[in-house]
Scaffold this active site. Structure first.
Site, PDB file in Angstrom:
ATOM      1  N   LEU A   1      34.531  43.731  52.749  1.00 24.30           N
ATOM      2  CA  LEU A   1      35.530  42.724  53.389  1.00 24.30           C
ATOM      3  C   LEU A   1      36.995  42.531  52.512  1.00 24.30           C
ATOM      4  O   LEU A   1      37.960  42.411  52.935  1.00 24.30           O
ATOM      5  CB  LEU A   1      35.062  41.508  53.823  1.00 24.30           C
ATOM      6  CG  LEU A   1      34.167  41.503  55.181  1.00 24.30           C
ATOM      7  CD1 LEU A   1      33.279  40.178  55.075  1.00 24.30           C
ATOM      8  CD2 LEU A   1      35.115  41.818  56.434  1.00 24.30           C
ATOM      9  N   GLY A   2      36.580  42.605  51.230  1.00 27.35           N
ATOM     10  CA  GLY A   2      37.502  42.339  50.353  1.00 27.35           C
ATOM     11  C   GLY A   2      36.942  42.230  48.872  1.00 27.35           C
ATOM     12  O   GLY A   2      35.596  41.986  48.544  1.00 27.35           O
TER      13      GLY A   2
ATOM     14  N   GLY B   1      37.924  40.140  44.910  1.00 27.09           N
ATOM     15  CA  GLY B   1      38.883  39.305  44.062  1.00 27.09           C
ATOM     16  C   GLY B   1      38.583  39.587  42.572  1.00 27.09           C
ATOM     17  O   GLY B   1      38.096  40.675  42.438  1.00 27.09           O
ATOM     18  N   GLY B   2      38.868  38.937  41.717  1.00 27.34           N
ATOM     19  CA  GLY B   2      38.852  39.203  40.436  1.00 27.34           C
ATOM     20  C   GLY B   2      37.455  39.146  40.055  1.00 27.34           C
ATOM     21  O   GLY B   2      37.102  39.536  38.942  1.00 27.34           O
ATOM     22  N   PHE B   3      36.630  38.304  40.800  1.00 28.60           N
ATOM     23  CA  PHE B   3      35.049  38.007  40.274  1.00 28.60           C
ATOM     24  C   PHE B   3      34.249  38.422  41.188  1.00 28.60           C
ATOM     25  O   PHE B   3      33.130  38.666  40.941  1.00 28.60           O
ATOM     26  CB  PHE B   3      35.205  36.437  40.011  1.00 28.60           C
ATOM     27  CG  PHE B   3      36.252  35.964  39.354  1.00 28.60           C
ATOM     28  CD1 PHE B   3      36.146  35.988  37.899  1.00 28.60           C
ATOM     29  CD2 PHE B   3      37.424  35.528  39.632  1.00 28.60           C
ATOM     30  CE1 PHE B   3      37.084  35.691  37.090  1.00 28.60           C
ATOM     31  CE2 PHE B   3      38.706  35.179  38.779  1.00 28.60           C
ATOM     32  CZ  PHE B   3      38.124  35.393  37.451  1.00 28.60           C
ATOM     33  N   GLY B   4      34.567  38.401  42.655  1.00 24.54           N
ATOM     34  CA  GLY B   4      33.635  38.802  43.578  1.00 24.54           C
ATOM     35  C   GLY B   4      34.106  39.942  44.532  1.00 24.54           C
ATOM     36  O   GLY B   4      35.224  40.139  44.709  1.00 24.54           O
TER      37      GLY B   4
ATOM     38  N   LYS C   1      28.981  37.382  49.622  1.00 26.23           N
ATOM     39  CA  LYS C   1      29.822  37.308  48.245  1.00 26.23           C
ATOM     40  C   LYS C   1      29.098  37.710  47.313  1.00 26.23           C
ATOM     41  O   LYS C   1      27.977  36.722  46.816  1.00 26.23           O
ATOM     42  CB  LYS C   1      30.782  36.003  48.098  1.00 26.23           C
ATOM     43  CG  LYS C   1      31.670  36.166  46.952  1.00 26.23           C
ATOM     44  CD  LYS C   1      32.579  34.954  46.873  1.00 26.23           C
ATOM     45  CE  LYS C   1      33.510  35.115  45.723  1.00 26.23           C
ATOM     46  NZ  LYS C   1      34.619  34.141  45.948  1.00 26.23           N
TER      47      LYS C   1
ATOM     48  N   ASP D   1      44.311  27.187  43.608  1.00 27.48           N
ATOM     49  CA  ASP D   1      44.832  28.661  43.877  1.00 27.48           C
ATOM     50  C   ASP D   1      45.083  28.903  45.330  1.00 27.48           C
ATOM     51  O   ASP D   1      44.812  29.769  45.939  1.00 27.48           O
ATOM     52  CB  ASP D   1      43.723  29.609  43.466  1.00 27.48           C
ATOM     53  CG  ASP D   1      44.259  30.867  43.092  1.00 27.48           C
ATOM     54  OD1 ASP D   1      45.622  31.155  42.897  1.00 27.48           O
ATOM     55  OD2 ASP D   1      43.469  32.005  42.983  1.00 27.48           O
TER      56      ASP D   1
HETATM   57  N1  LIG Z   1      33.760  34.557  54.372  1.00 26.42           N
HETATM   58  C1  LIG Z   1      34.762  35.531  54.234  1.00 26.42           C
HETATM   59  N2  LIG Z   1      34.723  36.588  55.340  1.00 26.42           N
HETATM   60  C2  LIG Z   1      35.490  37.580  55.342  1.00 26.42           C
HETATM   61  N3  LIG Z   1      36.377  38.065  54.473  1.00 26.42           N
HETATM   62  C3  LIG Z   1      36.270  37.266  53.097  1.00 26.42           C
HETATM   63  C4  LIG Z   1      35.212  36.054  53.042  1.00 26.42           C
HETATM   64  N4  LIG Z   1      35.603  35.447  51.861  1.00 26.42           N
HETATM   65  C5  LIG Z   1      36.371  36.476  51.148  1.00 26.42           C
HETATM   66  N5  LIG Z   1      36.685  37.227  51.954  1.00 26.42           N
HETATM   67  C6  LIG Z   1      37.674  38.420  51.498  1.00 26.42           C
HETATM   68  O1  LIG Z   1      37.188  38.748  49.944  1.00 26.42           O
HETATM   69  C7  LIG Z   1      38.201  38.530  49.475  1.00 26.42           C
HETATM   70  C8  LIG Z   1      37.942  38.169  47.964  1.00 26.42           C
HETATM   71  O2  LIG Z   1      37.314  36.805  48.220  1.00 26.42           O
HETATM   72  P1  LIG Z   1      37.537  35.633  46.958  1.00 26.42           P
HETATM   73  O3  LIG Z   1      38.762  35.304  46.972  1.00 26.42           O
HETATM   74  O4  LIG Z   1      36.444  34.547  47.530  1.00 26.42           O
HETATM   75  O5  LIG Z   1      36.945  36.359  45.685  1.00 26.42           O
HETATM   76  P2  LIG Z   1      37.282  35.974  44.176  1.00 26.42           P
HETATM   77  O6  LIG Z   1      36.853  37.160  43.440  1.00 26.42           O
HETATM   78  O7  LIG Z   1      36.975  34.724  44.053  1.00 26.42           O
HETATM   79  O8  LIG Z   1      38.836  36.225  44.501  1.00 26.42           O
HETATM   80  P3  LIG Z   1      39.991  35.721  43.250  1.00 26.42           P
HETATM   81  O9  LIG Z   1      40.255  36.759  42.323  1.00 26.42           O
HETATM   82  O10 LIG Z   1      41.092  35.358  44.040  1.00 26.42           O
HETATM   83  O11 LIG Z   1      39.353  34.388  42.573  1.00 26.42           O
HETATM   84  C9  LIG Z   1      39.273  37.571  49.987  1.00 26.42           C
HETATM   85  O12 LIG Z   1      40.461  37.645  49.833  1.00 26.42           O
HETATM   86  C10 LIG Z   1      39.015  37.908  51.473  1.00 26.42           C
HETATM   87  O13 LIG Z   1      39.940  38.829  51.957  1.00 26.42           O
END
Ligand SMILES: Nc1ncnc2c1ncn2[C@@H]1O[C@H](COP(=O)(O)OP(=O)(O)OP(=O)(O)O)[C@@H](O)[C@H]1O
Length: 709
Positions: free
Chosen positions: A113-114, A116-119, A140, A232
Site C-alpha cells: 500500500l505504501g 515511508g522512511g521507516f515502514g 505496517k 509531520d
Molecule cells: N492504514 C493504512 N492503510 C492504507 N495505507 C496506509 C496505511 N498506513 C500507511 N499507509 C500508506 O503507507 C505509507 C507509509 O506509511 P507511514 O507514513 O505510516 O510510514 P512511515 O515509514 O512511518 O512514513 P514516514 O517516512 O513519513 O515517517 C503512507 O504514506 C500510506 O500511503
C-alpha cells in the site's frame, strides 16, 4: 522519549510515479534530542584553539554619516522533500508471506500500500477461519534494524496506544514481532491526499480543500486534546477511507512516528520552551518555521504545517519548492519567513489567508481556537454537510460542543479577544538591537558612526579616563564603541583587520595599538611608528597569530565586531576570569560547534557578524552555569521572554542580513539587580541610552542587523 528517525523517504512514488516522487519531500530528523544540561566544568588548561576560518566574502557599502559620542559620568567606577535513502533493513530480510502476531488471526500478506522512511505497509487478508475482525487490514512492517527500532518496538506504537481509534486516527488491532519485523495490524485505509491530488492534475477544488481543512482541524484538535502534536502534517499523511466503503469520504491522519507530547500528562503543564537550532524534525516543505529553527514542537506547528498543506493542495505548489543542496533547509525557512500570508494565498479565497495569518502568529503555548478556524472554512463549503466531498462530522461535533460551551462562534472572533500583534509580515528590516543591564552607577561612554581612522583617538581618550571597551558593533562600515569603567579589565589591546577573523595575505595592512609595550612575534617584516603612543602599521602578518600572541600574554577576546566590507575589530583584555578560549568563523550559524564546546565547558562570550558570516568566541570559566541560543529570522521576542522567565539574561547579540542570534546565560553569581531591557531602533539609540543611564541601566550588548520580518 521519542525515537527519532533519520532522513529517509519516498520509494513508492519513485516506483509508481517518478515525477511525483521527485516532487515529494522526506521527513528529516536529527540523531537525538537531548536537553543540554549544565556544561561540565573542566580543569583549566593552557590550550588555546583557533578553528580554521572559512573563505571570506565581503560587500562594500559607502555611507559616512557624522560621528557621534555620548558619555555618562557615574559616581563610582565599577553576553525538499528530498528523496533520501530508506533506513529500514527490509532488503536484508524479505517481508513474510503470512503474519500472525500476539493474539491476531493469521493474515496473508498481499499488495503493497505504501512505503515511508521507516515502514512498509501491505494489505493483509485474514486467512484464519472463523476469526474475528476485518477481512482486510493494513500491516505496517518495520525492520528490527531500522533506526526507529534501536531500543525495541517502534516509538510510534506507544503513540498509537494513546491515539489509535480516536476521531480521524486509524485503530491498531494487534502488534508484535515476527522474525526480523515489528508488525502493526491496523485499519486499512485508501488513497492519501498526495495521491488524490496527483490523480487530479495536481490540484483540488476549493470546496474539496475547504472540507479537508475543516476535518483536518478537527482531527488535530482531537490529537492535541490527548496531549500530543503530530509533528509531520503533510498531504502524504492524510488518508481517505477505503474506496467503495461507507468510510470513503472520511479523512484519517497516519504516521505518528514524529508525534511528541506538548503537555505533561502528570502535571497537566505545557512542555517547557526550548530551541536547539541544529535539530530539525519533520518534512522541509511543510514544516513550520519554528520546527526549522529547532524549537520544541507545540500545537501551533501542526496548524502551520496544515496551512502549507492546504495551500499546496489548492495551488499544486509552494513558493519554497525547488531549493536544493546542503543549505536547502535554511533557504526554505528564509523563504517561508519572507512570504507574507497575502502573497502565499494570493490566488486562494480569503479564509485561507486568514487561516495562515492566524496560525503563523500563534504563540508557543497558546491554545488554538480550532472552532474559529473551522468556521473560517465553513463559509466556503455548502451548508448541507451531507453532500460535502469530505465527511465533516468531527468538525460539526466540535463546533457544536464549543458553541454550547461558549455561545456563538463568529467569523470575526470572540469579542473578548485582544487584537494580536502580527509577527510575520514578510517585510524585512534591519535595526539596532541594544541590551541594557542594571548596574551600580558607573561611567559609560558610547561612540557611533566611527570611521577606522578615528578609533585610536576615542580608545586612547577612553583609556586615559580609566575606561575599557566593553562592546563594539558595526553599521554601514562605521564602528559603534561602548567604553566602561566597570569592566574589571586591567589592560586591553585591539586589532583592526581588513579581514573578518581570517588569515590575511602577506600584503595586508594592519593597524595595531596597545597600551602595553609590544612584544611582536611571528611574521612581522616591517613596522612603521605612526604615533609615539604605540600605533603601528604592520605590513604582513596574521590576525590569527596576533590573537595567539595575545593569548600567550593572558589577553582574551572580550569584544568583537565585523563590518559589511569584511573588516573586523578584535578587542582582547587582561583581567578576565577566562582560562581558555576558542573561536570559529562560519557561513552559517555554527550551533553544532557551540553545542560541542558547551560539552567541553566553554560558553559563548563574544559574537559578531560580517555580511552573512558569523564569528563566535567561546571561553572556559566564563562565569555562567547555563547557556542557550535564540536564533531567528526576526527578533525572537517570545523566546527572549521565555528565557528571561527561566533566569537567563542576554550576554551576546549579533545579526546578519538574514538572522538575529542572541546568547542567553545564567550567571554563576546572580547580580543583586537582574533587570535587563532590550531596545530595537532604526537609528543608534543615543537618546534612549541616556534615558537608561538615568535609571542605572547600562549598555551591555549592541548589534545591527535583521530584526523584523
Ligand atoms: N492504514 C493504512 N492503510 C492504507 N495505507 C496506509 C496505511 N498506513 C500507511 N499507509 C500508506 O503507507 C505509507 C507509509 O506509511 P507511514 O507514513 O505510516 O510510514 P512511515 O515509514 O512511518 O512514513 P514516514 O517516512 O513519513 O515517517 C503512507 O504514506 C500510506 O500511503
Amino acid at each position: 522519549m521519542p525515537v527519532l528517525r533519520s532522513a529517509a523517504r519516498r520509494a513508492r512514488e519513485a516506483q509508481e510515479n517518478p515525477a511525483a516522487a521527485a516532487a515529494a519531500e522526506a521527513p528529516v530528523v536529527p540523531p537525538a534530542t537531548r536537553r543540554r544540561r549544565a556544561a561540565r566544568r573542566q580543569k583549566a588548561g593552557g590550550v588555546r584553539e583557533a578553528a580554521v576560518p572559512e573563505e571570506e566574502r565581503a560587500a562594500a557599502e559607502e555611507i559616512a554619516p557624522a560621528e557621534v559620542s555620548g558619555e555618562r559620568a557615574g559616581e563610582e567606577p565599577m553576553d525538499d522533500q528530498d528523496s533520501a535513502d530508506k533506513q529500514a533493513g527490509e532488503d536484508a530480510s524479505p517481508i513474510p508471506e503470512t503474519v500472525q502476531v500476539a493474539s491476531s488471526p493469521r493474515y496473508k500478506v498481499e499488495r503493497k500500500l505504501g512505503k515511508g522512511g521507516f515502514g512498509q505497509v501491505y494489505v493483509g487478508r485474514r486467512i484464519s477461519a472463523n476469526a474475528p475482525g476485518a477481512v482486510e487490514v493494513a500491516l505496517k512492517f518495520e525492520h528490527k534494524n531500522s533506526k526507529g527500532c534501536n531500543h525495541g518496538p517502534p516509538y510510534e506504537w506507544q503513540v498509537y496506544d494513546i491515539l489509535g481509534g480516536i476521531h480521524g486516527v486509524p485503530r491498531v488491532h494487534y502488534k508484535g514481532r515476527q522474525g526480523d519485523y515489528f508488525i502493526m495490524v491496523m485499519d486499512m485505509l485508501g488513497l492519501s491526499l498526495w495521491d488524490a491530488c496527483s490523480n487530479n492534475s495536481h490540484t483540488m477544488s476549493v470546496e474539496m480543500v475547504a472540507c479537508i481543512a475543516i476535518e483536518a482541524i478537527s482531527i488535530l484538535e482531537k490529537v492535541h486534546s490527548k496531549g500530543y502534536v503530530h509533528g509531520d502534517v503533510k498531504p502524504e499523511n492524510f488518508l481517505l477511507g477505503p474506496p467503495g466503503t461507507p468510510e470513503e469520504k472520511k479523512l484519517f491522519l497516519v504516521d505518528l512516528g514524529l508525534a511528541t507530547k506538548w503537555k505533561d500528562r502528570s502535571t497537566g503543564h505545557h512542555v517547557e520552551y526550548d530551541q536547539r537550532p541544529d535539530i530539525f524534525r519533520g518534512t522541509v516543505r511543510y514544516a513550520s518555521v519554528h520546527a526549522h529553527l529547532g524549537r520544541i514542537g507545540s500545537r501551533r506547528d501542526d496548524l502551520e504545517s496544515l496551512a502549507y498543506t492546504l495551500v499546496f493542495l489548492l495551488r499544486g505548489r509552494l513558493p519554497w519548492q525547488g531549493y536544493q543542496g546542503e543549505n536547502k533547509g535554511f533557504l526554505v525557512c528564509k523563504k517561508k519567513m519572507c512570504t507574507s500570508p497575502e502573497s502565499l494565498c494570493s490566488f486562494c479565497p480569503q479564509p485561507f489567508k486568514e487561516f495562515v495569518e492566524y496560525v503563523v502568529n500563534l504563540k508557543f503555548d497558546e491554545e488554538p481556537n480550532y472552532a474559529k478556524c473551522i468556521s473560517l472554512f465553513d463559509s466556503i463549503v455548502g451548508p448541507n454537510p451531507d453532500i460535502r466531498p469530505i465527511n465533516t462530522d468531527g468538525a460539526q461535533k466540535l463546533i457544536h460542543q464549543v458553541g454550547q460551551k461558549r455561545g456563538r462562534i463568529s467569523l470575526e472572533g470572540e469579542t473578548d479577544e485582544q487584537p494580536k500583534k502580527k509577527i510575520r509580515m514578510g517585510m524585512p528590516a534591519t535595526q539596532w538591537i541594544s541590551v541594557y543591564n542594571a548596574r551600580r552607577p558607573m561611567k559609560q561612554r558610547y561612540h557611533y558612526n566611527v570611521a577606522d581612522s578615528r578609533l585610536v583617538q576615542h580608545i586612547d581618550k577612553g583609556n586615559e579616563d580609566g575606561l575599557f571597551i566593553s562592546c563594539i558593533s558595526s553599521c554601514a562600515n562605521l564602528w559603534a564603541l561602548i567604553m566602561d569603567a566597570g569592566t574589571g579589565f586591567s589592560s586591553q589591546v585591539y586589532e583592526l583587520s581588513p579581514h573578518f577573523l581570517h588569515k590575511v595575505s602577506n600584503c595586508s595592512l594592519f593597524l595595531s595599538w596597545q597600551n602595553n609595550p609590544l612584544t611582536f612575534r611571528g611574521k612581522i617584516t616591517y613596522i612603521i611608528f605612526f604615533n609615539i603612543t604605540y600605533l603601528y602599521v604592520v605590513i604582513s602578518g596574521y590576525l590569527k597569530e596576533w590573537i595567539m600572541d595575545q593569548w600567550d600574554r593572558n589577553y582574551y577576546i572580550t569584544a568583537l565586531a565585523g563590518a559589511n566590507n569584511g573588516s573586523s575589530l578584535v578587542v582582547m583584555s587582561k583581567g578576565t576570569l577566562y582560562t581558555q578560549q576558542s573561536y570559529k568563523v562560519s557561513d552559517t550559524f555554527p550551533f553544532k560547534w557551540i553545542n560541542k564546546k558547551w560539552r567541553d565547558g566553554f560558553y559563548v562570550t563574544s559574537m559578531a557578524t560580517a555580511g552573512n558570516k558569523w564569528a563566535i568566541v567561546m571561553s572556559r570559566n566564563a562565569g555562567f552555569s547555563e547557556q542557550v541560543v535564540e536564533l531567528d529570522f526576526l527578533y525572537p521576542s517570545e523566546g527572549v521572554h521565555k528565557r528571561w522567565d527561566c533566569g537567563y539574561r542576554i550576554t551576546a547579540v549579533a545579526a546578519t542580513w538574514d538572522q538575529t542570534a542572541l546568547i542567553l546565560s545564567v550567571p554563576r553569581r546572580k547580580p543583586t539587580d537582574e533587570t535587563q531591557e532590550t531596545l530595537r531602533t532604526s537609528a543608534f539609540p543615543s537618546q534612549h541610552v541616556k534615558e537608561k543611564w538615568s535609571k542605572n541601566l547600562y549598555l551591555a550588548s549592541v548589534c545591527y542587523g535583521r530584526t523584523v520580518s
